[in-house]
Design an enzyme around this catalytic site. Structure first.
Site, mmCIF file in Angstrom:
data_model
loop_
_atom_site.group_PDB
_atom_site.id
_atom_site.type_symbol
_atom_site.label_atom_id
_atom_site.label_comp_id
_atom_site.label_asym_id
_atom_site.label_seq_id
_atom_site.Cartn_x
_atom_site.Cartn_y
_atom_site.Cartn_z
ATOM 1 N N ARG A 397 0.811 -1.218 0.000
ATOM 2 C CA ARG A 397 0.000 0.000 0.000
ATOM 3 C C ARG A 397 0.846 1.270 0.000
ATOM 4 O O ARG A 397 1.769 1.424 0.790
ATOM 5 C CB ARG A 397 -0.934 -0.002 1.219
ATOM 6 C CG ARG A 397 -1.908 1.164 1.238
ATOM 7 C CD ARG A 397 -2.871 1.024 2.391
ATOM 8 N NE ARG A 397 -3.872 0.005 2.142
ATOM 9 C CZ ARG A 397 -4.384 -0.784 3.091
ATOM 10 N NH1 ARG A 397 -3.945 -0.693 4.320
ATOM 11 N NH2 ARG A 397 -5.321 -1.661 2.791
ATOM 12 N N HIS A 427 4.668 -10.733 1.959
ATOM 13 C CA HIS A 427 5.291 -9.793 2.884
ATOM 14 C C HIS A 427 6.609 -10.343 3.434
ATOM 15 O O HIS A 427 7.279 -9.683 4.218
ATOM 16 C CB HIS A 427 4.300 -9.496 4.025
ATOM 17 C CG HIS A 427 4.660 -8.339 4.878
ATOM 18 N ND1 HIS A 427 5.035 -8.479 6.193
ATOM 19 C CD2 HIS A 427 4.706 -7.011 4.616
ATOM 20 C CE1 HIS A 427 5.287 -7.291 6.714
ATOM 21 N NE2 HIS A 427 5.105 -6.381 5.781
ATOM 22 N N ARG A 553 4.413 -2.223 19.590
ATOM 23 C CA ARG A 553 4.549 -0.787 19.310
ATOM 24 C C ARG A 553 3.219 -0.099 19.076
ATOM 25 O O ARG A 553 2.971 0.983 19.576
ATOM 26 C CB ARG A 553 5.431 -0.585 18.072
ATOM 27 C CG ARG A 553 5.718 0.881 17.757
ATOM 28 C CD ARG A 553 6.245 1.056 16.349
ATOM 29 N NE ARG A 553 5.191 0.969 15.355
ATOM 30 C CZ ARG A 553 5.326 0.393 14.162
ATOM 31 N NH1 ARG A 553 6.449 -0.179 13.835
ATOM 32 N NH2 ARG A 553 4.320 0.371 13.307
#
Length: 694
Positions: A397, A427, A553
């Site tokens: 993206r 990925h 995170r």
């Protein structure tokens, strides 16, 4: 027995993401940081929010229109989520304004100003007038809006001015002025930065001669930028992706940003054409529209004294000399970026491309950047007659256009380019070099948690791993055959690949610790934790008394501290100079430590091709555990998730301050200064000292 699917045990992922971005915003208020570092966090906050509205809010709006009532384990409806998002952001707007105004005021003390055209003196205005007519006037677009001039199409993230005008007869007219992105957001005079819209506003009369300006207002719009690609219906995936990129600027409008003092009738005129709900209009008092444009000021090299001292990534032994493949034939190597340089990874591909013994190079490319030395090396390898196979993930993206360009370039020179797997985004981060030496084949492998992008490798923390292990290389070969062929065998023997293997393996490891009860312990470090099956496994382990430390995170859907469910779970988040990006999974009763490209999200574990690598070399395992323990000792950058979904910053409270990122910079720098063979004992002593201090 408690029902672990109870929605009360889960946080909403969108609201959890907003909490993450609030932690980013809080960095802008941290007076321990230099001023431009604080301004940088405002820019990051703004660009994060742009993407959130373009993708997540736009998606929720589409779900709401489709009548869908539930979207996650928390069971919040799209309407409830949209209401909560808008409430959070409108409330947070006051904090944003306060942080920006405090930074702007402090910058004045340093001789740096962000001022409008009207605040300039006569001499400065004369300079701005000259620049307007020479550099701005020729490219901006004045647009009349009336019966014969329809309201124009505005691309995603369009920025400009809306205007109310009066002609000589007193007739009221409306118009727009588009300000193209090719123009600088701020016009600089010495160390004064003038927002371009304030200059354009002053010269409206020159753009609409014969008309009197009644009022004007800067505005910015956001559109739905998510692309739906029906791969099964596409004869040519490249063609349909290009169509999707063009369609991105035609998505429905989901947000309007304007100034707080904008005339209400003028905003109403805009909204008659934009069709937004009032809650999706955000009015800023002093904050400039497009916070991301503050990078222009942050990046001004003449102001570098207002940033943290730069850190230069280091190349440590054994990769500081010699050929990378020669080095990793002798030993496995683990790198921790950006503290350790990404340069050996680039060299790995470049040296292979130039080596006459190299037969083949295979790798996956997800986000490589616009000027990739790695892609250039692959092109050289093809031209030198080597077999080059590259999986270029075109569905990465906001990098689709860049990846599309590289894919075409590689294909044009003769590389074998694969554009992904139908229905699955690739990925995984892997590169394999195959050589023939003395009549025998030899394979060299790089596996990583981050992208093959030298630019982001300077600001993202990630782990790289080099090896010549035969079992890993066999799996790598099988992995690439799966990507390029029709193989239905999707399981590997030594590595783990999603969607079939990573989630089951992680759940098995979690369950194994559960069997050890109160003696069980594990630490999981990832960007996000959302997958319900993983969370339920964590809850079951906590119910058995296992000590669970999560370093997440961003998004965390798990609710810690629920009696009888998650009492032994703590969730930590590190927000600092570098973006924490590696996935490291450590289990007390598992021999390897795992690194992975996969986050603990359903999309990564069930709908993506990802890899997870077991690291069992004692020295490398010790390094990975050291990274985790130093982060858990951090009392400068660490936040802890509370039971109500908010985060509390950890304070030193009289203890020795521990900034895990700064500590790692010092640690690697000291190792760099000790480059002799005698340094191994020094390294061990230093690591022990740092752990003891933490």
């Amino acid at each position: 027995m408690k029902d672990l699917s109870n929605p009360a045990y889960y946080f909403n992922r969108e609201l959890s993401w907003l909490q993450f971005n609030s932690r980013v915003l809080a960095q802008a208020a941290d007076e321990r940081l230099p001023l431009l570092e604080r301004l940088k966090f405002l820019a990051i906050y703004g660009t994060n929010l742009d993407e959130f509205y373009m993708i997540r809010v736009a998606g929720l709006k589409a779900l709401y229109k489709a009548g869908i009532q539930e979207t996650g384990a928390d069971k919040m409806s799209p309407a409830e989520q949209l209401a909560a998002i808008r409430s959070h952001l409108h409330t947070e707007l006051e904090q944003l304004e306060a942080h920006y105004e405090a930074i702007a005021h402090s910058l004045i003390q340093e001789g740096v100003r962000i001022e409008s055209y009207d605040a300039m003196d006569t001499e400065q205005q004369a300079i701005l007038q000259e620049r307007f007519f020479e550099h701005i006037y020729p490219v901006i677009i004045p647009i009349a809006v009336d019966a014969t001039h329809p309201f124009p199409h505005l691309n995603n993230l369009s920025f400009g001015l809306a205007i109310t005008l009066s002609d000589e007869q007193g007739n009221i007219k409306h118009g727009l002025i588009r300000i193209p992105r090719i123009l600088s957001r701020f016009i600089r005079i010495d160390h004064t930065y003038v927002p371009i819209e304030s200059i354009v506003e002053h010269f409206i009369g020159d753009l609409f001669p014969g008309y009197t300006t009644i009022t004007s207002a800067p505005f910015r719009i956001t559109r739905n930028a998510d692309m739906e690609i029906e791969e099964e219906e596409a004869d040519d995936f490249l063609e349909i992706l290009e169509e999707g990129l063009r369609a991105r600027n035609k998505g429905s409008i989901v947000r309007l940003e304007c100034t707080a003092g904008a005339d209400s009738d003028l905003i109403a005129f805009l909204n008659r054409h934009l069709h937004l709900e009032e809650e999706d209009i955000y009015r800023y008092r002093s904050v400039p529209l497009n916070l991301g444009s503050l990078w222009q000021i942050v990046g001004d090299k003449s102001l570098s004294h207002l940033l943290l001292p730069p850190y230069t990534p280091k190349t440590l032994p054994p990769l500081n000399s010699g050929n990378v493949c020669d080095v990793i034939e002798r030993r496995e190597v683990l790198l921790y970026h950006p503290y350790e340089s990404f340069e050996p990874v680039v060299r790995f591909i470049q040296e292979a491309a130039g080596d006459p013994d190299t037969l083949a190079i295979r790798m996956t490319l997800y986000r490589v950047g616009p000027k990739s030395p790695i892609v250039k090396a692959l092109i050289d390898a093809v031209r030198d007659g080597k077999q080059v196979t590259v999986l270029v993930e075109l569905k990465a993206r906001f990098d689709e256009e860049n990846n599309l360009r590289w894919a075409k370039t590689l294909e044009d020179v003769g590389a074998h380019v694969v554009y992904g797997i139908p229905g699955l985004k690739v990925h995984a981060k892997i590169a394999q070099v195959i050589k023939r030496q003395d009549g025998e084949f030899k394979s060299y492998l790089h596996l990583a948690t981050g992208n093959y992008n030298p630019s982001t490798a300077k600001i993202y923390t990630d782990v790289s791993y080099f090896t010549t292990r035969e079992d890993f290389n066999r799996d790598a070969t099988r992995f690439f055959h799966f990507l390029t062929g029709f193989s239905t065998h999707t399981k590997l023997d030594s590595l783990y690949m999603s969607p079939a293997q990573i989630k089951p393996r992680l759940i098995k490891l979690i369950d194994r610790e559960r069997d050890h009860g109160t003696k069980g312990h594990f630490i999981l470090k990832a960007n996000s934790l959302v997958d319900p099956a993983i969370i339920r496994a964590l809850y079951r382990a906590s119910q058995a008394g296992v000590r669970i430390e999560l370093i997440i995170r961003g998004i965390c859907a798990l609710r810690p501290g629920v009696p009888g469910v998650s009492e032994t779970i703590t969730v930590h988040s590190i927000i600092g100079k570098y973006l924490e990006h590696p996935r490291i999974y450590w289990f007390a009763h598992s021999e390897p430590v795992y690194i992975s490209s996969a986050d603990l999200m359903t999309r990564n574990l069930d709908r993506r091709i990802e890899l997870m690598t077991p690291i069992d070399a004692p020295e490398l395992k010790e390094r990975l555990e050291h990274i985790l323990r130093v982060q858990l000792a951090d009392n400068q950058l660490r936040w802890v998730l509370q039971n109500d979904g908010t985060y509390q910053r950890v304070e030193a409270a009289g203890a020795q301050p521990i900034n895990s990122q700064r500590l790692m910079e010092k640690y690697i720098t000291k190792l760099y200064e000790k480059t002799t063979k005698k340094s191994r004992n020094y390294v061990k002593k230093l690591a022990d000292k740092l752990l003891k201090e933490s």
